[in-house]
Design an enzyme around this catalytic site. Structure first.
Site, mmCIF file in Angstrom:
data_model
loop_
_atom_site.group_PDB
_atom_site.id
_atom_site.type_symbol
_atom_site.label_atom_id
_atom_site.label_comp_id
_atom_site.label_asym_id
_atom_site.label_seq_id
_atom_site.Cartn_x
_atom_site.Cartn_y
_atom_site.Cartn_z
ATOM 1 N N HIS A 100 -27.528 23.325 11.569
ATOM 2 C CA HIS A 100 -26.700 22.606 12.542
ATOM 3 C C HIS A 100 -25.476 23.408 12.968
ATOM 4 O O HIS A 100 -24.843 23.085 13.971
ATOM 5 C CB HIS A 100 -26.291 21.233 11.990
ATOM 6 N N ASP A 130 -32.023 22.189 6.922
ATOM 7 C CA ASP A 130 -30.711 22.516 7.482
ATOM 8 C C ASP A 130 -30.267 23.910 7.064
ATOM 9 O O ASP A 130 -29.119 24.127 6.666
ATOM 10 C CB ASP A 130 -29.662 21.484 7.076
ATOM 11 N N SER A 209 -19.232 23.664 6.590
ATOM 12 C CA SER A 209 -20.688 23.715 6.680
ATOM 13 C C SER A 209 -21.188 25.151 6.682
ATOM 14 O O SER A 209 -20.690 25.995 7.427
ATOM 15 C CB SER A 209 -21.162 23.019 7.958
#
Length: 365
Positions: A100, A130, A209
């Site tokens: 993402h 992911d 992230s």
């Protein structure tokens, strides 16, 4: 005797006068004592007083360990221009981050800890996990790859360390513990759930992230991927993709550009499976169809058959290698723990009788 004229009163006695004088002196002294600090400050020099720096003493052992961990790991963490994080995977310049993080981006630049910037090329992605892999061309002074650990032996309560770029504040260290294990989160846009996640209370915020989650030895144990927060900021519940998953997925992405999930060669459906479970009162995964020539076909699994007399139920998968399979999602999660070519033991139920079957996993489509 009465005194009609007040101004004709006799003078006070000398003892009374002396008492009044002493009382007045005491009151004056008390008043002077109250204002003495202010008077002293007014007449004292206006220069600041010198202070002596106290010796701190040696750092605590855990402080030394944390500082050493950060200083060793910092150079392996990168800043990605999508305002997120990543880390150096190997000496070839591969950078691992979240899918993402780069989803929808037309390009990305990777900034190293020493300030160098490199244009990154996309190597491969696995949205189901992911995970994404980028590559930069570093010809000299290659940044160190982050040491790799394991996640299968993690314990709730052990210390963890997250390094990343929250809110664009580069190379930030936060600490916490493993709060829980084997968590699941729904995938983006209705995609497959991400399973086996590590839950941690280490502060993970937007921008973290793709950064590494490390154990106290400085080894990679996960990729920071998500937070649970109504406000969008850290609420003490963060999640990381475990390194054991990363170790299965990343080498495939580097080699082929995509991740091929191991499969049995059967067709299943989540909604149909839920209806069949409700009708039969049984958990597990109902096999709807077996692909001809597949691993499941060779092992002897059967799907639903339509005959003149009606519909004959097929096999119901109850467990894989002794681990219960309650629905389609858990079946896929259990298979994702394996590799293509692994042989698994299926416990299946057919016509009220259970049996074990050996199936060699094949590449999924």
């Amino acid at each position: 005797m009465a005194y009609l004229d007040p101004y004709q009163r006799p003078a006070p006695d000398r003892f009374v006068r002396r008492g009044l004088f002493i009382t007045a002196c005491i009151a004056a002294l008390m008043l002077l004592w109250q204002f003495l600090p202010a008077i002293e400050a007014w007449f004292s020099p206006r220069e600041a007083a010198e202070r002596t720096v106290m010796a701190r003493g040696d750092l605590a052992a855990d402080e030394k360990t944390t500082i050493e961990l950060f200083e060793k790991s910092r150079a392996s963490v990168v800043y990605i221009t999508t305002a997120h994080s990543g880390f150096i995977w190997d000496d070839a310049g591969h950078v691992v981050t979240n899918f993402h993080v780069i989803q929808g981006a037309s390009e990305a630049t990777v900034k190293l800890a020493d300030g160098r910037d490199y244009q990154a090329a996309l190597v491969g992605t696995s949205p189901a996990h992911d995970i994404a892999v980028l590559k930069i061309g570093v010809g000299f002074k290659r940044p160190p790859a982050v040491p790799v650990g394991t996640s299968a032996d993690l314990k709730v309560g052990q210390k963890v360390f997250a390094i990343g770029n929250p809110f664009g504040l580069d190379w930030t260290l936060t600490t916490g513990i493993v709060s829980a294990l084997d968590r699941s989160l729904p995938g983006e846009a209705g995609g497959p759930a991400i399973d086996h996640l590590i839950q941690t209370d280490a502060a993970i915020n937007p921008g973290n992230s793709g950064g590494p989650l490390l154990d106290s030895a400085g080894r990679l144990i996960g990729i920071n991927t998500a937070i649970y927060s109504p406000s969008g900021a850290s609420a003490g519940i963060g999640f990381a993709v475990p390194v054991d998953t990363v170790m299965r997925v990343v080498p495939q992405l580097i080699k082929t550009g995509k991740y091929i999930r191991p499969a049995l060669g059967i067709e299943v459906d989540e909604q149909i499976n839920a209806r069949l479970q409700a009708l039969t009162g049984s958990k597990g995964v109902f096999v709807l169809r077996v692909t001809p020539g597949s691993a499941a076909h060779r092992a002897g699994l059967v799907g639903v058959e339509v005959t003149a007399g009606g519909i004959v139920p097929g096999d119901r998968v109850i467990s894989i290698d002794g681990i219960a399979v309650d629905d389609v999602t858990t079946l896929q999660a259990r298979l994702d723990d394996k590799n293509v070519g692994d042989v698994v033991v299926l416990l299946v139920e057919r016509a009220g009788k259970t049996r074990e079957m050996l199936v060699e996993l094949q590449p999924g489509v």
